[in-house]
Design an enzyme around this catalytic site. Structure first.
Site, PDB file in Angstrom:
ATOM      1  N   CYS A   2       0.871  -1.173   0.000  1.00  0.00           N
ATOM      2  CA  CYS A   2       0.000   0.000   0.000  1.00  0.00           C
ATOM      3  C   CYS A   2       0.907   1.222   0.000  1.00  0.00           C
ATOM      4  O   CYS A   2       1.582   1.484   0.986  1.00  0.00           O
ATOM      5  CB  CYS A   2      -0.919   0.003   1.222  1.00  0.00           C
ATOM      6  SG  CYS A   2      -1.946   1.483   1.355  1.00  0.00           S
ATOM      7  N   GLU A 105      -3.942   1.506  -5.883  1.00  0.00           N
ATOM      8  CA  GLU A 105      -2.980   0.548  -6.421  1.00  0.00           C
ATOM      9  C   GLU A 105      -2.898   0.776  -7.926  1.00  0.00           C
ATOM     10  O   GLU A 105      -3.799   1.370  -8.526  1.00  0.00           O
ATOM     11  CB  GLU A 105      -3.396  -0.898  -6.123  1.00  0.00           C
ATOM     12  CG  GLU A 105      -3.270  -1.317  -4.670  1.00  0.00           C
ATOM     13  CD  GLU A 105      -1.842  -1.310  -4.138  1.00  0.00           C
ATOM     14  OE1 GLU A 105      -0.900  -1.111  -4.950  1.00  0.00           O
ATOM     15  OE2 GLU A 105      -1.665  -1.495  -2.932  1.00  0.00           O
TER      16      GLU A 105
END
Length: 231
Positions: A2, A105
């Site tokens: 992340c 992402e």
């Protein structure tokens, strides 16, 4: 991993959503929060409800010699959190909730060289808490710098369409257990699983999110109607 997320809720919304103690901290909306920047987290209190804090993203262990190590520790893998020297002790003593309402992402566009950013959120649109660890680091006689890392696990079906990893998202019960100082390691490890994919959705967003300096509300909007939501 992340590497970027958003947190746009105000202080009062966070206090109510995560059952935190009253706070005078003024949380500012962040649409593109990046490593090295400040973000809101929740930590256990000695008494009463958990407390809201603001810390810097990128863990600097208390024993680290250099501040820059934090940029290498923005994430901690759930699979090795109880064995890595930087995280093992913190897993037992310094757990926190990293407060967010979306994370980003990237995946390779078909036939293209650029990676396309996608944002992942809860379907109901509410803020959520990612499992994290924190520590206090100081150099010389200066004040301690509080920093945190986000724990990641394997991706669920929704996030897996873009990336093989995702942050650990905790439900209400998981949040209470994660902040419980008396919780044992076996039970804590059971919390570090992919979040229910049926409760999440993702969509493509503007490539403007690629630059950490960009931080405005248009970054969290779907890039156009053609990409829409996927679940």
């Amino acid at each position: 991993m992340c590497g970027r997320y958003s947190q746009t809720a105000d202080t009062q919304t966070l206090l109510a959503e995560f059952e935190l103690a009253p706070s005078k901290i003024e949380v500012q909306p962040r649409y593109n929060l990046a490593p090295g920047q400040m973000g809101p987290v929740a930590v256990p209190a000695d008494e009463g409800l958990p407390e809201l804090r603001v810390m810097r993203w990128g863990l600097i262990p208390s024993w680290a010699k250099e501040e820059k190590v934090g940029f290498r520790m923005i994430n901690a893998r759930a699979e090795t959190i109880d064995s890595k020297p930087a995280f093992k002790k913190l897993f037992k003593t310094r757990r926190c909730l990293v407060l967010a309402d979306g994370f980003y992402e990237w995946r390779q566009d078909s036939g293209g060289k650029a990676k396309a950013p996608y944002r992942f959120v809860l379907r109901e649109g509410r803020p959520f808490a990612m499992a994290g660890l924190w520590d206090a680091w100081s150099e010389g006689q200066g004040p301690a710098l509080l920093t945190y890392t986000i724990i990641t696990t394997s991706a669920n079906k929704v996030v897996g369409r873009v990336h093989p990893r995702m942050p650990v998202i905790l439900d209400a019960r998981g949040r209470r257990e994660w902040l419980d100082r008396a919780a044992g390691p076996e039970r804590l490890a059971e919390l570090l699983n992919p979040f229910d994919s049926s409760a999440m959705e993702g969509y493509r967003v503007s490539s403007g999110v690629n630059k950490p300096a960009n931080d405005h509300e248009n970054l969290i909007l779907p890039v156009n109607e053609d990409y829409g939501l996927f679940r």
